[in-house]
Design an enzyme around this catalytic site. Structure first.
Site, PDB file in Angstrom:
ATOM      1  N   GLN A 222      42.969  48.773  44.283  1.00 19.51           N
ATOM      2  CA  GLN A 222      42.559  48.919  42.880  1.00 19.51           C
ATOM      3  C   GLN A 222      41.211  49.356  42.936  1.00 19.51           C
ATOM      4  OE1 GLN A 222      44.427  44.610  42.607  1.00 19.51           O
ATOM      5  NE2 GLN A 222      43.595  45.072  40.589  1.00 19.51           N
ATOM      6  N   ARG A 372      45.189  38.458  37.887  1.00 17.18           N
ATOM      7  CA  ARG A 372      45.187  38.586  36.366  1.00 17.18           C
ATOM      8  C   ARG A 372      44.134  37.929  35.673  1.00 17.18           C
ATOM      9  NH1 ARG A 372      50.447  40.912  33.433  1.00 17.18           N
ATOM     10  NH2 ARG A 372      49.235  42.130  31.983  1.00 17.18           N
ATOM     11  N   CYS A 373      43.007  37.732  36.190  1.00 12.70           N
ATOM     12  CA  CYS A 373      42.012  37.195  35.378  1.00 12.70           C
ATOM     13  C   CYS A 373      40.597  37.545  35.931  1.00 12.70           C
ATOM     14  CB  CYS A 373      42.314  35.595  35.512  1.00 12.70           C
ATOM     15  SG  CYS A 373      41.124  34.643  36.615  1.00 12.70           S
ATOM     16  N   GLU A 742      44.324  40.718  30.643  1.00 13.19           N
ATOM     17  CA  GLU A 742      44.435  39.257  31.515  1.00 13.19           C
ATOM     18  C   GLU A 742      44.591  38.188  30.532  1.00 13.19           C
ATOM     19  OE1 GLU A 742      41.272  40.030  33.636  1.00 13.19           O
ATOM     20  OE2 GLU A 742      42.047  40.731  35.277  1.00 13.19           O
TER      21      GLU A 742
END
Ligand code: CDP
Length: 788
Positions: A222, A372-373, A742
């Site tokens: 990523q 996802r945060c 998110e």
């Protein structure tokens, strides 16, 4: 915000179709495993069955006898080049391959190189490792007890298993406020270890070209630029200079934070390619992905919330033990070992707060990734939303009314929280009211009373979360010293078409579409005429990558800023073409016209052509710009979710009957994509609330290491999401946009947990840790004498 451009141009606010989808839905994406190079060999990894053991001997002879097996690589081999350890993102150290002992089950022990994937797997099965088991530390609380075996014996001065102690806020003021409070609630909350289960596992193809001395690595990352720099810093001594390293992050099948860290497999593949001169492919299988890659969450929290008799919240105190496994490999900004956990005062106007976190070593895989945060925000939101609900129930006040009373009010923005954050904008009451209206809150409350009289268990749960996304600002945020800005570079071709490159990397979020829409908005060039590229460090401008919903707040802003530089130059060219003064021109997306003479105009396409064919003397030719955007603040998206559950007293199953999600991410670039982000995010919030958990037995055997036990929801289990939105633009973002990727994952678990506790409150239940599985609920029902 009403769109300023036509649907054909496709600027902000248009649900244009995703430009990337034609290749994805035809199966024509290029993922790492699609990369095939001549002479490529395959790497597979021998993993430890023990959670803590000395390695006495590695016997590779049987493996090497298998046809096609080329080499067995051990820690001793890497040690010759000082590559057996590597730094983690939190400046701890992690083994690439061990020389002395393993520290968790499924840890890499050795690697096999073979001419085929199957040959490599056969080789792995044939490597014989002799282990001597050591005492295992699984429970982080026990790890802190005096006399616990010290795990990191490689660190000469380390006398215990505490990695760090971190605290934030005014402890004395918080203690005082809690002591003086009329009402306090205190609760232990465990937020279990879970795992990113993206469709694509991790992997890479490393190709060292001995002729040109150039290493190219296609990898599931990523953050390609940061990885390039880390590779150069770690392997510079063996001749890998940064300009000789190219990281290509091709299509990625979901990242969710799990593809930020550098895993040993990548490093071994690179080392193997450099040593052999052959391209080396390493692709994890599903169980390796679940068992060995970086985990998320694993926070053992004790929270205390204080209020006045009238229900005004006053103070929050949180103590946390953070289980980081055997090394602190969290993907946090360097200055914040517990990430942004200190946004834990959430949407509430709390005057005092204090947070303490202790990072602890155990015999588990490393990590602490931002699943996802935005760096521990899910943990923060879950805590405050559970605590606020607990307080409301304790005081006998409706949880919606209680939230409304304690929310930060719209007129308080920009709002400085007790823990030092400056929230940019918000209208929390607006979002909650919309959610209540949409779900029919009052009617549901009446239904609940009736059901309860009949012995049926129905609960209503609210979560009114505040997110914090878009790191930088670089003054406070860096990863391994790399400042957290992000970038966009735009080139307009003579015929008015464009290419734009970014330092971020989409993993399914649709950047090829939404970045093009931002440029369409700013320049009036149709989104269809703009090619967006990310993920190739030889071509894209330097950036910190995509995680923690930072793409829109940071790279999206960079796109707007770069486009505005282009617009400035375009104005000068238009002035030259129209023989007018630049300040006499009026811009509307796609063209400049002369003030008072709208027929005298030049389109952006005319201007682009002139930039190469008829630009003013003395001006540089071309039409391009680059922006490295350092945001002045984070953005604070928010939302209110309301969940209705029914509990089956016969089985303990929790059924999510309705779930209304009202989100606010400021101005929206593509409503359809945002809707998709929220649907996916809600499902990824539903999963840990009811299904997903990775736990360990007392000797460190992983439970939940395959999809048989790690229960990822499918469409069958997933409830129907009812979504809506409010719009409170960010005052500092050039487009008024906030991140959204998110929000739903962060906000959803607490709504579900609060609904379950609400259903059981009258029975004396005060808290249930997630995942709220049928056996857990059924046990509670039996204890309370209501199991059917
Ligand atoms: O960093 P990441 O892409 O994961 O998260 P994000 O910035 O929240 O964006 C997720 C997707 O939603 C991207 O395609 C964004 O462009 C899109 N988005 C949007 O259309 N409008 C917003 N206000 C925020 C995000």
């Amino acid at each position: 915000m009403a769109p300023r451009t036509s649907f054909e141009v496709g600027g902000m606010g248009h649900s244009i179709k995703r430009k990337e989808d034609p290749r994805f839905i035809r199966g024509k994406g290029t993922y790492v495993d699609d990369v095939q190079l001549p002479g490529m060999v395959y790497l597979d990894i021998v993993r430890s069955p023990f959670a803590h053991a000395k390695i006495k001997k590695i016997d590779a002879s049987k493996a090497l006898a298998i046809p096609g097996v080329l080499a067995v690589i051990t820690g001793q081999d890497l040690a010759k080049y000082n590559l057996h350890w590597m730094p983690t993102l939190m400046s701890d150290t992690q083994m690439v391959l061990p020389v002395e002992k393993v520290m968790y089950q499924a840890q890499e022990v050795a690697a096999v190189l073979a001419t085929t994937r199957y040959g490599a797997a056969d080789g792995v099965a044939a490597v014989e490792v002799e282990y001597e088991p050591l005492p295992v530390v699984v429970d982080p609380k026990k790890a802190l007890e005096p006399g616990a075996p010290v795990l990191r014996t490689d660190k000469k001065d380390k006398k215990d298993n505490r990695i760090w102690h971190w605290e934030w806020g005014d402890g004395a003021a918080t203690d005082r406020a809690i002591a003086e409070a009329d009402v306090t609630v205190k609760q232990d909350i465990y937020i279990p270890r879970i795992h990113v289960a993206s469709i694509e596992t991790c992997g890479c193809v490393a190709h060292f070209d001995k002729v040109n001395d150039k290493l190219t690595v296609w990898m599931t990352t990523q953050a390609p630029h940061a990885i390039r720099t880390v590779f150069a810093l770690v392997a510079g001594h063996v001749g890998l200079a940064e300009h000789k390293i190219r990281i290509i992050s091709p299509d990625i099948g979901g990242g969710f934070g799990g593809k930020v860290p550098v895993y040993p497999g990548y490093v071994i593949a690179v080392a193997a390619s450099v040593l052999t001169g052959k391209p080396v492919k390493w692709i994890e299988d599903r169980m390796e992905n679940l068992q060995a890659d970086s985990f998320a969450r694993d926070y053992h929290i004790t929270a205390e919330l204080a209020a006045k008799k009238d229900g005004t919240l006053t103070a929050l105190r949180i103590k946390t033990i953070a289980d980081h496994g055997y090394t602190d490999a969290a993907a946090n900004p360097s200055k914040f070992p517990a990430g942004l956990f200190h946004v834990c005062t959430g949407s509430y106007d709390l005057k005092a707060a204090h947070v303490e976190v202790d990072g602890v070593y155990t015999n588990k895989p490393p990590g602490g990734i931002a699943y996802r945060c935005s760096f521990r925000v899910t943990e923060a939101v879950h805590t405050i939303e559970r605590m606020v609900d607990l307080m409301a129930h304790q005081l006998g006040v409706d949880p919606a009314e209680f939230r409304m009373k304690n929310f930060i009010k719209p007129e308080q923005f920009p709002y400085k929280s007790a823990l030092g954050w400056e929230y940019d904008s918000g209208n929390y009451a607006g979002a909650l009211q919309k959610a209540m209206d949409k779900i029919g809150y009052a009617e549901l409350k009446r239904e609940q009373v009736e059901k309860r009289q009949r012995g049926e268990l129905m609960g209503i749960g609210i979560s009114s979360f505040t997110e914090i996304v878009g790191a930088g600002p670089s003054k406070h945020f860096d990863i391994l010293g790399l400042k957290m800005f992000d970038s966009c570079e735009i080139r307009i071709h003579p015929t008015g078409k464009a290419i734009a490159r970014f330092g971020t990397k989409s993993q399914g979020q649709g950047h090829e579409t939404t970045y093009a829409q931002i440029l369409a908005e700013e320049l009036g060039i149709p989104a269809a005429d703009i090619q967006v590229e990310e993920g190739d460090t030889d071509t894209a401008p330097y950036g910190l990558g995509t995680y923690a919903s930072r793409s829109t707040p940071v790279a999206g802003a960079a796109a707007a800023m770069a486009a505005r530089k282009i617009q400035d130059k375009a104005r000068k060219i238009a002035a030259h073409l129209l023989e007018a003064a630049p300040e006499d021109l009026v811009w509307e997306p796609g063209k400049f016209s002369v003030k008072g003479a709208p027929n005298k105009s030049k389109t952006i396409q005319d201007i682009a052509f002139a930039a190469y064919t008829n630009h003013p003397q003395g001006m540089e030719a071309g039409l391009e710009a680059v922006s490295y955007y350092d945001p002045p603040n984070l953005t604070y998206p928010f939302g209110s979710y309301i969940c209705v559950v029914d509990i089956d007293t016969g089985t303990g199953e929790v059924k999510v009957r309705r779930f209304v999600a009202v989100d606010d991410c400021g101005n929206i670039i593509n409503p359809m994509i945002v809707e998709g982000q929220i649907h996916g995010g809600l499902t990824m919030g539903f999963a840990p609330a009811l299904l997903e958990e990775i736990s360990y037995d007392e000797i460190g055997n992983i439970q939940g290491g395959s999809f048989i036990d790690y229960l990822v929801p499918t469409a069958v289990e997933t409830p129907k999401w009812e979504t809506d939105k409010t719009c409170t633009p960010s005052p500092h973002h050039p487009l008024g946009a906030k991140g959204v990727g998110e929000s739903a994952t962060v906000g959803a678990p607490a709504a579900i947990a609060n609904a379950v506790v609400d259903a059981l409150w009258h029975l004396g239940v005060r808290h249930v840790d997630i995942p709220i599985t049928p056996p857990k609920v059924w046990k509670l029902l039996r204890e309370k004498g209501v199991a059917g």
